[in-house]
Design a protein around this motif. Structure first.
Motif, short mmCIF file in Angstrom:
data_model
loop_
_atom_site.label_atom_id
_atom_site.label_comp_id
_atom_site.label_asym_id
_atom_site.label_seq_id
_atom_site.Cartn_x
_atom_site.Cartn_y
_atom_site.Cartn_z
N LEU A 115 -6.13 5.49 3.10
CA LEU A 115 -5.99 6.68 3.73
C LEU A 115 -5.99 6.92 4.99
N VAL A 116 -5.39 7.58 6.24
CA VAL A 116 -5.47 7.49 7.11
C VAL A 116 -5.62 8.84 7.50
N ASP A 117 -6.82 8.25 8.90
CA ASP A 117 -7.34 9.94 9.69
C ASP A 117 -6.87 9.22 11.41
N ASP A 118 -7.03 10.57 11.49
CA ASP A 118 -7.34 10.49 13.35
C ASP A 118 -8.61 10.28 13.80
N VAL A 119 -9.69 10.54 13.01
CA VAL A 119 -10.90 10.25 13.40
C VAL A 119 -12.62 10.14 12.39
N PHE A 120 -13.50 8.88 12.74
CA PHE A 120 -13.95 8.30 11.37
C PHE A 120 -15.55 9.05 12.52
N THR A 121 -16.18 9.93 11.12
CA THR A 121 -17.20 10.09 12.25
C THR A 121 -18.13 10.11 11.06
N THR A 122 -18.41 10.54 9.97
CA THR A 122 -19.91 9.78 9.56
C THR A 122 -19.01 8.83 8.40
N GLY A 123 -17.98 9.00 7.54
CA GLY A 123 -17.49 8.45 6.36
C GLY A 123 -17.46 10.19 5.21
N ALA A 124 -17.74 10.91 5.68
CA ALA A 124 -17.82 12.22 4.84
C ALA A 124 -16.47 12.54 3.70
N THR A 125 -15.45 13.01 5.54
CA THR A 125 -14.26 13.17 4.92
C THR A 125 -13.90 12.11 3.85
N PHE A 126 -13.37 10.75 4.16
CA PHE A 126 -12.92 9.23 3.45
C PHE A 126 -13.56 9.03 2.05
N ILE A 183 0.64 11.09 11.74
CA ILE A 183 0.35 9.46 12.54
C ILE A 183 0.86 7.92 11.28
N ALA A 184 0.51 8.45 10.12
CA ALA A 184 0.93 8.26 9.01
C ALA A 184 2.03 7.29 8.35
N GLN A 185 2.87 9.04 8.53
CA GLN A 185 4.93 8.82 8.61
C GLN A 185 5.05 8.10 9.51
N LYS A 186 4.33 7.95 10.37
CA LYS A 186 5.14 6.86 11.51
C LYS A 186 4.14 5.56 11.65
N MET A 187 3.70 5.18 11.05
CA MET A 187 3.36 3.48 10.19
C MET A 187 4.07 3.95 9.37
N ALA A 188 4.17 4.12 8.71
CA ALA A 188 5.21 3.96 7.09
C ALA A 188 6.64 3.49 7.65
N HIS A 189 7.00 4.18 8.85
CA HIS A 189 8.26 3.32 9.15
C HIS A 189 9.02 2.15 9.65
N VAL A 190 8.02 2.58 10.52
CA VAL A 190 7.63 1.76 11.45
C VAL A 190 7.61 0.01 10.58
N PRO A 231 0.47 -1.78 0.07
CA PRO A 231 -0.16 -0.15 0.11
C PRO A 231 0.37 1.17 0.21
N VAL A 232 -0.05 2.18 -0.38
CA VAL A 232 0.97 3.78 0.05
C VAL A 232 -0.39 4.02 0.88
N LEU A 233 0.60 4.32 1.42
CA LEU A 233 -0.74 5.62 3.20
C LEU A 233 -0.64 6.87 2.77
N ILE A 234 -1.48 7.12 2.69
CA ILE A 234 -1.78 8.54 2.21
C ILE A 234 -2.72 9.46 3.54
#
Length: 153
Positions: A115-126, A56-63, A33-36
């Motif tokens: 796609l990486v985000d901190d909070v999922f509310t309604t899904g509109a952003t994703f 968070i995405a940057q750290k996930m990718a590094h780990v 994958p590519v994390l964005i």
């Protein structure tokens, strides 16, 4: 804890967040994958001084040793804070607000995007971010968030 990261600059929480998300996301991540991260409008990022989803995405990718494109998506126009809006209002407000960064299109076209985000509310952003990725030729789009709001508007 998310509020502490966003409002009190608790960057020490990024590593545990990334590890938790990698553990939970292992079952949905494609092989390469590519994390964005979900982007912030430049004015909001300037005010906050950082994009928590990008950190968070940057750290996930590094780990995990996987690709990450921190500026793969861009916020084309400023939108209001969404916390007081219904799901339908959020979809309307976000429509057309994101696009793939033309300078980074190669990270999206033909790729399996997470796609990486901190909070999922309604899904509109994703949904809006996924629309932009598919329009740029993404092979697939999956999403992962650190938390989900308890109350869906």
């Amino acid at each position: 804890m998310i509020i502490a990261l966003k409002g009190k600059d608790r960057h020490d929480l990024i590593a545990p967040f990334a590890h938790w998300m990698l553990r939970r996301g292992a079952e949905i991540f494609p092989p390469s994958p590519v994390l964005i991260p979900i982007p912030l409008h430049w004015q909001r990022q300037w005010r906050r001084r950082f994009n928590q989803s990008a950190l968070i995405a940057q750290k996930m990718a590094h780990v995990a040793g996987i690709d990450c494109c921190l500026d793969g998506l861009k916020k084309c126009r400023r939108t209001p804070e969404l916390k007081e809006h219904t799901a339908e209002e959020r979809r309307t407000l976000l429509h057309g607000s994101m696009a793939v960064n033309p300078a980074r299109a190669r990270y999206v076209a033909g790729r399996e995007v997470v796609l990486v985000d901190d909070v999922f509310t309604t899904g509109a952003t994703f949904s809006e971010a996924a629309r932009a990725c598919f329009a740029a030729g993404a092979k697939s789009v999956r999403v992962i968030a650190l938390a989900r709001t308890a109350k869906i508007i």
